[in-house]
Design a protein around this motif. Sequence first.
Motif, mmCIF file in Angstrom:
data_model
loop_
_atom_site.group_PDB
_atom_site.id
_atom_site.type_symbol
_atom_site.label_atom_id
_atom_site.label_comp_id
_atom_site.label_asym_id
_atom_site.label_seq_id
_atom_site.Cartn_x
_atom_site.Cartn_y
_atom_site.Cartn_z
ATOM 1 N N MET A 1 3.185 -6.685 -3.867
ATOM 2 C CA MET A 1 2.030 -6.223 -4.613
ATOM 3 C C MET A 1 1.709 -4.802 -4.153
ATOM 4 N N ASP A 2 1.455 -3.922 -5.104
ATOM 5 C CA ASP A 2 1.136 -2.554 -4.703
ATOM 6 C C ASP A 2 -0.335 -2.436 -4.299
ATOM 7 N N LYS A 3 -0.689 -1.320 -3.691
ATOM 8 C CA LYS A 3 -2.034 -1.115 -3.156
ATOM 9 C C LYS A 3 -3.105 -1.212 -4.229
ATOM 10 N N LYS A 4 -2.836 -0.678 -5.392
ATOM 11 C CA LYS A 4 -3.819 -0.707 -6.474
ATOM 12 C C LYS A 4 -4.131 -2.147 -6.892
ATOM 13 N N GLN A 5 -3.107 -2.965 -7.008
ATOM 14 C CA GLN A 5 -3.308 -4.372 -7.360
ATOM 15 C C GLN A 5 -4.071 -5.109 -6.255
ATOM 16 N N PHE A 6 -3.678 -4.850 -5.011
ATOM 17 C CA PHE A 6 -4.342 -5.498 -3.883
ATOM 18 C C PHE A 6 -5.809 -5.100 -3.825
ATOM 19 N N ASP A 7 -6.088 -3.820 -3.996
ATOM 20 C CA ASP A 7 -7.469 -3.348 -3.979
ATOM 21 C C ASP A 7 -8.294 -4.001 -5.089
ATOM 22 N N ALA A 8 -7.666 -4.325 -6.201
ATOM 23 C CA ALA A 8 -8.367 -4.952 -7.319
ATOM 24 C C ALA A 8 -8.734 -6.409 -7.024
ATOM 25 N N ILE A 9 -7.881 -7.129 -6.313
ATOM 26 C CA ILE A 9 -8.179 -8.539 -6.050
ATOM 27 C C ILE A 9 -8.957 -8.772 -4.751
ATOM 28 N N PHE A 10 -8.942 -7.810 -3.862
ATOM 29 C CA PHE A 10 -9.561 -7.983 -2.544
ATOM 30 C C PHE A 10 -11.025 -8.429 -2.617
ATOM 31 N N PRO A 11 -11.846 -7.850 -3.483
ATOM 32 C CA PRO A 11 -13.241 -8.319 -3.564
ATOM 33 C C PRO A 11 -13.350 -9.788 -3.985
ATOM 34 N N ASN A 44 -6.940 -8.455 9.586
ATOM 35 C CA ASN A 44 -5.695 -8.975 9.028
ATOM 36 C C ASN A 44 -5.807 -9.238 7.527
ATOM 37 N N LEU A 45 -6.979 -9.628 7.099
ATOM 38 C CA LEU A 45 -7.219 -9.910 5.687
ATOM 39 C C LEU A 45 -7.037 -8.674 4.818
ATOM 40 N N GLU A 46 -7.447 -7.526 5.339
ATOM 41 C CA GLU A 46 -7.355 -6.313 4.531
ATOM 42 C C GLU A 46 -5.948 -5.698 4.497
ATOM 43 N N LYS A 47 -5.016 -6.300 5.209
ATOM 44 C CA LYS A 47 -3.618 -5.855 5.161
ATOM 45 C C LYS A 47 -2.847 -6.772 4.225
ATOM 46 N N GLU A 48 -2.446 -6.263 3.105
ATOM 47 C CA GLU A 48 -1.729 -7.074 2.114
ATOM 48 C C GLU A 48 -0.502 -7.736 2.718
ATOM 49 N N SER A 49 0.169 -7.038 3.598
ATOM 50 C CA SER A 49 1.433 -7.527 4.158
ATOM 51 C C SER A 49 1.287 -8.805 4.992
ATOM 52 N N THR A 50 0.093 -9.091 5.501
ATOM 53 C CA THR A 50 -0.099 -10.297 6.308
ATOM 54 C C THR A 50 -0.177 -11.558 5.452
ATOM 55 N N LYS A 51 -0.505 -11.382 4.182
ATOM 56 C CA LYS A 51 -0.650 -12.482 3.215
ATOM 57 C C LYS A 51 -1.803 -13.433 3.546
ATOM 58 N N VAL A 52 -2.661 -13.056 4.487
ATOM 59 C CA VAL A 52 -3.824 -13.872 4.837
ATOM 60 C C VAL A 52 -4.752 -14.003 3.635
ATOM 61 N N TRP A 53 -4.790 -13.019 2.798
ATOM 62 C CA TRP A 53 -5.650 -13.022 1.604
ATOM 63 C C TRP A 53 -5.311 -14.159 0.640
ATOM 64 N N GLN A 54 -4.149 -14.760 0.801
ATOM 65 C CA GLN A 54 -3.742 -15.846 -0.093
ATOM 66 C C GLN A 54 -4.369 -17.192 0.282
ATOM 67 N N TYR A 55 -4.940 -17.302 1.476
ATOM 68 C CA TYR A 55 -5.554 -18.564 1.885
ATOM 69 C C TYR A 55 -6.810 -18.838 1.065
#
Length: 78
Positions: A1-11, A44-55
């Motif tokens: 996932m690119d940064k723009k996509q990640f920034d869109a889903i992070f909130p 760790n959540l704010e780093k897309e590469s960790t995939k923690v955001w998927q939990y």
Amino acid sequence: MDKKQFDAIFPYVCTPLVDKIASELKLDEQDAIMDLYESKLYANLEKESTKVWQYSTEKLFELFMQEKTTGKIIYPEV
């Protein structure tokens, strides 16, 4: 996932988690946000590469509380 996509889903990941922290710990939203932002989990959540955001929100809250009570986070095996 690119940064723009990640920034869109992070909130959409953080907002329910902040709500859960506020509700469970009886905090106002600002204090819940600060508690989350100051955590290792958030780092760790704010780093897309960790995939923690998927939990799930429930799992993220569990990890947040684990860090808060023990000072450590043990991520589940995936």
